[in-house]
Design a protein around this motif. Structure first.
Motif, mmCIF file in Angstrom:
data_model
loop_
_atom_site.group_PDB
_atom_site.id
_atom_site.type_symbol
_atom_site.label_atom_id
_atom_site.label_comp_id
_atom_site.label_asym_id
_atom_site.label_seq_id
_atom_site.Cartn_x
_atom_site.Cartn_y
_atom_site.Cartn_z
ATOM 1 N N LEU A 96 4.216 9.836 2.507
ATOM 2 C CA LEU A 96 3.103 9.055 3.160
ATOM 3 C C LEU A 96 2.987 9.583 4.573
ATOM 4 O O LEU A 96 1.510 9.589 4.885
ATOM 5 C CB LEU A 96 3.727 7.531 3.417
ATOM 6 C CG LEU A 96 2.844 6.502 3.937
ATOM 7 C CD1 LEU A 96 2.931 5.085 3.282
ATOM 8 C CD2 LEU A 96 3.208 6.141 5.286
ATOM 9 N N THR A 285 3.071 -4.363 1.037
ATOM 10 C CA THR A 285 1.663 -4.727 0.734
ATOM 11 C C THR A 285 1.322 -5.753 -0.488
ATOM 12 O O THR A 285 0.747 -6.963 -0.239
ATOM 13 C CB THR A 285 1.017 -3.258 0.452
ATOM 14 O OG1 THR A 285 1.780 -2.732 -0.524
ATOM 15 C CG2 THR A 285 0.760 -2.499 1.573
ATOM 16 N N THR A 286 1.889 -5.335 -1.404
ATOM 17 C CA THR A 286 1.823 -6.248 -2.568
ATOM 18 C C THR A 286 2.369 -7.688 -2.531
ATOM 19 O O THR A 286 1.874 -8.648 -2.851
ATOM 20 C CB THR A 286 2.420 -5.789 -3.946
ATOM 21 O OG1 THR A 286 1.975 -4.022 -3.953
ATOM 22 C CG2 THR A 286 2.015 -6.312 -5.089
ATOM 23 N N ILE A 350 -3.426 3.444 7.347
ATOM 24 C CA ILE A 350 -2.398 4.283 8.064
ATOM 25 C C ILE A 350 -3.009 5.566 8.952
ATOM 26 O O ILE A 350 -4.061 6.192 8.490
ATOM 27 C CB ILE A 350 -1.374 4.768 7.051
ATOM 28 C CG1 ILE A 350 -0.758 3.637 5.930
ATOM 29 C CG2 ILE A 350 -0.433 5.798 7.589
ATOM 30 C CD1 ILE A 350 -0.137 4.070 4.974
ATOM 31 N N ARG A 352 -4.792 8.460 10.712
ATOM 32 C CA ARG A 352 -4.876 9.865 10.168
ATOM 33 C C ARG A 352 -5.118 10.519 11.432
ATOM 34 O O ARG A 352 -5.060 10.358 12.486
ATOM 35 C CB ARG A 352 -6.447 9.586 9.604
ATOM 36 C CG ARG A 352 -6.420 8.686 8.247
ATOM 37 C CD ARG A 352 -6.251 9.372 7.065
ATOM 38 N NE ARG A 352 -6.629 8.284 5.954
ATOM 39 C CZ ARG A 352 -7.487 8.841 4.925
ATOM 40 N NH1 ARG A 352 -8.041 10.035 4.952
ATOM 41 N NH2 ARG A 352 -7.562 7.950 3.747
HETATM 42 C C1 HEM Z 1 -1.310 4.291 1.464
HETATM 43 C C2 HEM Z 1 -2.938 -0.209 0.790
HETATM 44 C C3 HEM Z 1 0.219 -0.913 -2.833
HETATM 45 C C4 HEM Z 1 1.862 3.507 -1.972
HETATM 46 C C5 HEM Z 1 -1.924 3.096 1.753
HETATM 47 C C6 HEM Z 1 -2.946 3.129 2.511
HETATM 48 C C7 HEM Z 1 -3.502 1.925 2.451
HETATM 49 C C8 HEM Z 1 -2.565 1.067 1.346
HETATM 50 C C9 HEM Z 1 -4.689 1.212 3.206
HETATM 51 C C10 HEM Z 1 -3.458 4.176 3.608
HETATM 52 C C11 HEM Z 1 -4.218 5.033 3.058
HETATM 53 C C12 HEM Z 1 -4.727 6.023 4.292
HETATM 54 O O1 HEM Z 1 -4.121 6.963 4.886
HETATM 55 O O2 HEM Z 1 -6.020 5.800 4.489
HETATM 56 C C13 HEM Z 1 -2.471 -0.525 -0.084
HETATM 57 C C14 HEM Z 1 -2.394 -2.076 -0.643
HETATM 58 C C15 HEM Z 1 -1.435 -2.370 -1.413
HETATM 59 C C16 HEM Z 1 -0.834 -1.162 -1.673
HETATM 60 C C17 HEM Z 1 -3.335 -3.236 0.195
HETATM 61 C C18 HEM Z 1 -1.344 -3.365 -2.355
HETATM 62 C C19 HEM Z 1 -2.066 -4.708 -2.431
HETATM 63 C C20 HEM Z 1 0.848 0.449 -2.910
HETATM 64 C C21 HEM Z 1 2.031 0.645 -3.986
HETATM 65 C C22 HEM Z 1 2.551 1.773 -3.477
HETATM 66 C C23 HEM Z 1 1.654 2.390 -2.601
HETATM 67 C C24 HEM Z 1 2.376 -0.415 -4.972
HETATM 68 C C25 HEM Z 1 3.632 2.349 -4.444
HETATM 69 C C26 HEM Z 1 4.479 2.067 -4.799
HETATM 70 C C27 HEM Z 1 1.026 4.288 -0.918
HETATM 71 C C28 HEM Z 1 1.604 5.598 -0.595
HETATM 72 C C29 HEM Z 1 0.583 5.787 0.464
HETATM 73 C C30 HEM Z 1 -0.333 4.528 0.604
HETATM 74 C C31 HEM Z 1 2.493 6.635 -0.859
HETATM 75 C C32 HEM Z 1 0.443 6.970 1.093
HETATM 76 C C33 HEM Z 1 -0.479 7.972 0.394
HETATM 77 C C34 HEM Z 1 -0.691 9.373 1.199
HETATM 78 O O3 HEM Z 1 -0.669 9.583 2.379
HETATM 79 O O4 HEM Z 1 -1.061 10.247 0.427
HETATM 80 N N1 HEM Z 1 -1.912 2.097 0.968
HETATM 81 N N2 HEM Z 1 -1.175 -0.285 -0.796
HETATM 82 N N3 HEM Z 1 0.935 1.402 -1.949
HETATM 83 N N4 HEM Z 1 0.166 3.673 -0.280
HETATM 84 FE FE1 HEM Z 1 -0.540 1.764 -0.607
#
Ligand code: HEM
Length: 474
Positions: A96, A285-286, A350, A352
């Motif tokens: 992440l 988040t969830t 997150i 950038r």
């Molecule tokens: C990144 C929202 C659920 C794994 C993000 C980002 C947001 C977000 C806004 C930032 C992306 C960016 O850099 O612009 C949410 C919301 C969720 C949720 C609202 C649930 C309602 C999950 C779940 C997982 C997850 C269930 C995995 C088990 C990740 C990971 C990143 C990320 C690994 C980093 C991606 C990267 O840097 O390549 N999420 N997320 N998220 N999320 Fe979620």
């Protein structure tokens, strides 16, 4: 000093609010920074800058600016800033928080393959989620309609879905060690955007001060990594090469295969970081989304009634919801979308950073600039949403009651680094929400109405509240 402060904004850089000497605009971020930033964008434009003490950040506001940068300039806006706090936490490795490059690509691919493989190969993931939903509603039932705070139960149930993928097992709801780890980890999600964290990023020498919230953050992180190291070791026992049972096995197989390759991004340390990031990104988040959804259902009984009606008309009596029912439940979909829009679970995304010098809307943004994506401002963008301050699931329905996708809906962000878990999160939210509402009517204890003010952090969560889940007559 004035001269020095002025020089911090490079030539052609977006304008912004006047900074206070030394600490810049940090103080303005103490309460509801996303709201402050949206207000500033009305003065300085959709793209403006903040002085965060020793360095500047560009803030993107509104759907148009965010799409322009994250989508049309996807490669440029896909890095993470090398802030002292992140360097200390994960050395810019893991997934992440990884720098944009080969290490990130490999870790993202490995994780998304694991999600697919360990979800669908053994038993469809939705089936496994449904099994957890049953544990969840049975545990709620134990309160027999009396008031309870759902926070821990929702956290445990939701984290078990990522636990299945990462460790191949769910943890029982009385596993105190795991719960404690999640608790201090989520405390860090809150502390990561506290004033102390910004101060540490501007003046890393405060590490040597014996006081300050950043010290708590470091202590929590050390405990979390220690715990993760131990359970990773335990779950990797009995690993057989080429027969991975879960994400940990898969990662260790990759690590073994890359032994001797000096450039490999795989390492025991990066495994710990990625596991931690997947657990917390998936849980916090969830869980918060579902906690807000429960709160709004009790707050608006007329909306809850429509959800109940739809559930009863689509599902036969005694029939559990399944993913296949989603298409026939546009109102439920609309409610969950409105919760994500209105509650802004990750209000500033997150952080950038830019991978190269670039030009946006006439402004010069140098390589390595920190970029804040104000996702809240997208969901409250008056150009795309009518009366954004009102909670109204109907904005996601057409005149025939069919669900309609809306362009300016970005709870999972956009572009190359958009949320890796979006698909999983959508499945979880739908199944947990429908299973719960099929069985229960949610209401506040008589005479109480909880606060709707969010608790601030990287994520927005409701303040602790009590709710009654009363069994429905079906
Ligand atoms: C990144 C929202 C659920 C794994 C993000 C980002 C947001 C977000 C806004 C930032 C992306 C960016 O850099 O612009 C949410 C919301 C969720 C949720 C609202 C649930 C309602 C999950 C779940 C997982 C997850 C269930 C995995 C088990 C990740 C990971 C990143 C990320 C690994 C980093 C991606 C990267 O840097 O390549 N999420 N997320 N998220 N999320 Fe979620």
């Amino acid at each position: 000093i004035r001269q020095l402060v002025k020089q911090r904004r490079p030539r052609g850089f977006p304008p912004g609010p006047s900074p206070i000497p030394v600490i810049g605009n940090i103080m303005s971020l103490a309460t509801e920074p996303h709201v402050f930033m949206k207000k500033q964008s009305e003065i300085h434009g959709q793209i403006f800058s903040l002085d965060l003490g020793g360095y500047s950040a560009v803030v993107l506001n509104g759907y148009d600016a965010i799409r322009e940068c994250l989508y049309h300039q996807g490669d440029v806006f896909s890095d993470r800033p090398s802030l002292p706090l992140f360097m200390k936490m994960t050395k810019m490795g893991g997934l992440l928080n990884a720098k944009f490059g080969n290490g990130w690509i490999e870790h993202r691919q490995l994780a998304s393959n694991s999600f697919r493989y360990f979800g669908s190969f053994q038993k469809p993931l939705d089936q496994k989620i449904l099994e957890e939903c049953m544990f969840f509603v049975d545990a709620i039932d134990e309160h027999k309609g009396k008031p309870f705070n759902p926070k821990h139960l929702v956290t445990n149930a939701v984290s078990n879905i990522t636990n299945l993928i990462i460790f191949g097992e769910r943890f029982t709801y009385d596993n105190c060690d795991f719960q404690h780890m999640i608790e201090i980890f989520s405390e860090n999600v809150e502390l990561a955007v506290s004033g102390w964290a910004f101060l540490y990023n501007a003046f890393p020498w405060i590490e040597y001060l014996p006081f300050g919230k950043h010290q708590k953050l470091f202590r929590n992180a050390a405990k979390v990594y220690n715990f993760l190291e131990q359970i990773i070791r335990r779950f990797s026992e009995g690993r057989v090469c080429n027969f991975p049972r879960h994400y940990i096995d898969d990662y260790l197989n990759k690590l073994d295969k890359s032994a001797g390759d000096l450039g490999t991004p795989y390492s025991r340390e990066n495994l710990i970081y990625s596991v931690g990031e997947l657990i917390i990104a998936g849980t916090e988040t969830t869980t918060n989304t579902l906690r807000w959804a429960m709160l709004y259902m009790a707050l608006y009984p007329n909306i809850q009634e429509k959800v109940h009606k739809e559930l009863d008309s689509v599902l036969g009596s005694g029939q559990s919801p399944s993913l296949a029912d989603k298409k026939r439940m546009p109102y439920v979909e609309a409610v969950l979308h409105e919760v994500l829009r209105f509650c802004n679970i990750v209000p500033l995304g997150i952080f950038r950073a830019t991978t190269q010098d670039t030009l946006v809307s006439g402004y010069n943004i140098p390589k390595g600039t920190m970029v804040i994506t104000n996702l809240y401002s997208v969901h409250f963008d008056e150009k795309y949403w009518c009366d954004p301050g009102t909670f109204s699931p109907h904005r996601f329905l057409d005149s025939n009651g069919h669900f309609v996708r809306r362009e300016a809906f970005l709870p999972f962000s956009l572009g190359k680094r958009h949320c890796l878990g979006e698909h999983l999160a959508r499945m979880e939210m739908f199944l947990f929400f429908t299973t719960m509402l099929q069985r229960f009517h949610l209401q506040f204890p008589p005479g109480t109405v909880p606060s709707l003010t969010p608790k601030l952090g990287m994520t927005l969560q409701p303040l602790p509240y009590s709710i009654c889940a009363v069994r429905r007559q079906q």
